[in-house]
Design an enzyme around this catalytic site. Structure first.
Site, PDB file in Angstrom:
ATOM      1  CB  CYS A   1     -20.462  -1.069  -4.124  1.00 41.49           C
ATOM      2  SG  CYS A   1     -18.907  -1.974  -3.976  1.00 41.49           S
TER       3      CYS A   1
ATOM      4  CB  THR B   1     -16.196  -1.898  -9.214  1.00 39.67           C
ATOM      5  OG1 THR B   1     -16.431  -2.797  -8.142  1.00 39.67           O
ATOM      6  CG2 THR B   1     -17.443  -1.795 -10.073  1.00 39.67           C
TER       7      THR B   1
ATOM      8  CG  ASP C   1      -2.135   0.902   1.043  1.00 39.77           C
ATOM      9  OD1 ASP C   1      -3.242   0.369   0.841  1.00 39.77           O
ATOM     10  OD2 ASP C   1      -1.980   2.147   1.081  1.00 39.77           O
TER      11      ASP C   1
ATOM     12  NE  ARG D   1     -14.479   2.613   1.093  1.00 36.76           N
ATOM     13  CZ  ARG D   1     -14.297   1.375   0.639  1.00 36.76           C
ATOM     14  NH1 ARG D   1     -13.527   1.165  -0.414  1.00 36.76           N
ATOM     15  NH2 ARG D   1     -14.884   0.352   1.226  1.00 36.76           N
TER      16      ARG D   1
END
Length: 425
Positions: A261, A121, A35, A332
């Site tokens: 999402c 995604t 990361d 988020r």
């Protein structure tokens, strides 16, 4: 070529998706968890996961996993799994910047025979049309000759302790039939629920993006029904409970639609459709309804306050919950911020409390200073925006205890019985 245990895996991005994946693979094979956030790496090395998805014992169980923020360490791997965010920008357009930068990072260390698997995604075609050219350009290698790609869409549900990585069926796909077999076997080694091998990367990408588009549209329908039923003076929850007695009625509920999402993925699909000359109608209609719920809720709150003769301008409103869902620290794309902004537009003084949210993250991401503790008896209005267990445990008496003698309690999540709140969505 095979998925033998001696092939080191590198997981690029250690958020809600990447960390559980790295931990599960790291129980039995060498894994490099990478990361770019050095603070995140230091925390994980110390056994702390700020997302609260993995506890210290789970991290310790991954004996063959090591964490690093050094891109050079990735050269030891021959399988790369990219799990970085794919957000939208201020104009609701796909932002592939994190994905393309991760592809550049992998491209610099990519070797012959290596496999790059994407879990982020995207719209159908993004892996081969957007990511592969970056890998080729940076590495100097040729796709499907020197290196190969795959796609296996993430299905992580933050905060869900019942549906975990290993217990959710994993869709897999590869850039050649042989690589598809290798990738499927790789995931099958850790996914107890089994795998589903899609016939192509584009099919797997499309499957992922429609999963959340379908949910988004279902919630949009229920949100629109809630608006209609409110005008009719009919309790939406009571209607849904009655309709839910039919065996095939889907149990969706109205509310703010955020998260990484559901509130994002449909825009990836509509972006691709528009690029091909087709202008989606149903999908974008659903998005407009869901994106407008913050403004609708604020209007309902103000009207209720006026009916109780509460002076709106300068009134104090307490919003309980900021994360995008209950019992989870994930901020988020939370749409609670839409509600907060709309209430402020009416001249209300809005204060926010959330026992799960990180105060530093809330300030950095949204400019919101969270309350340490709400003031008892101090508010003209209370909005229960997120159904954290801590708020459920308070009950009607505890929640109303934050209000002045005359106040409005708006229960967005149907935590309380209808008679115990002034408004329900």
């Amino acid at each position: 070529m095979n998925a033998s245990m001696d092939r080191t895996i590198a997981v690029i991005g250690l958020g809600y998706v990447g960390l559980p994946l790295a931990v599960e693979f790291g129980k039995n094979r060498h894994v490099i968890g990478f990361d770019i956030d050095a603070t995140r790496i230091a925390e994980l090395r110390a056994g702390h996961d700020r997302t609260r998805e993995m506890d210290e014992s789970e991290l310790a169980a991954a004996e063959h996993l090591r964490f690093t923020d050094d891109p050079g360490a990735l050269r030891e791997a021959s399988i790369y799994i990219v799990t970085v965010p794919t957000p939208i920008d201020a104009h609701k357009r796909p932002d592939l910047t994190p994905l393309l930068r991760a592809s550049e990072t992998v491209g610099r260390v990519l070797g012959r025979g290596d496999i790059v698997i994407y879990e982020s995604t995207v719209y159908p075609g993004a892996t081969e049309e957007d990511c592969v050219p970056v890998l080729e350009q940076v590495s100097g290698l040729r796709f499907n000759e020197d290196f190969f790609c795959g796609y296996s869409p993430e299905r992580i549900n933050p905060g869900d302790k019942a549906h975990r990585l290993t217990t959710i069926t994993k869709v897999t796909a590869g850039s050649t039939p042989e690589i598809a077999e290798v990738i499927d076997a790789l995931y099958a080694s850790i996914i107890t629920a089994g795998t589903h091998r899609a016939p192509s990367i584009r099919v797997a990408e499309a499957a992922k993006v429609i999963e959340n588009t379908q949910r988004d549209l279902n919630i949009a329908l229920v949100n629109e029904l809630a608006i209609i039923f409110n005008r009719l003076g009919v309790d939406t929850q009571a209607v849904l409970e009655a309709a839910g007695t039919k065996w095939n009625f889907l149990p969706f509920r109205p509310g703010l639609v955020g998260g990484h999402c559901i509130g994002v993925d449909p825009y990836y699909l509509t972006h691709k459709a528009e690029a091909l000359g087709y202008h989606p109608q149903v999908i974008l209609a659903g998005r407009r309804i869901n994106d407008g719920m913050g403004a609708y809720i604020a209007r309902q709150m103000v009207k209720a306050m006026l009916k109780k003769s509460i002076q709106v301008n300068g009134a104090r409103v307490l919003v309980l919950g900021l994360t995008f869902k209950e019992n989870c620290p994930d901020l988020r794309n939370t749409r609670v911020v839409d509600l907060v902004a709309e209430l402020a537009e009416y001249g209300l003084h809005v204060e926010i409390h959330d026992p799960w949210a990180n105060p530093v993250e809330a300030r950095d991401e949204y400019g919101i200073d969270l309350l340490a503790e709400p003031e008892a008896g101090g508010y003209d209005g209370i909005v229960l925006a997120v159904a954290h267990d801590a708020y459920r445990a308070m009950g009607a008496a505890g929640l109303c205890g934050f209000g002045k003698a005359a106040h409005v309690l708006y229960d967005l999540k149907h935590v309380l019985a209808a008679e115990n709140s002034d408004l329900r969505l």
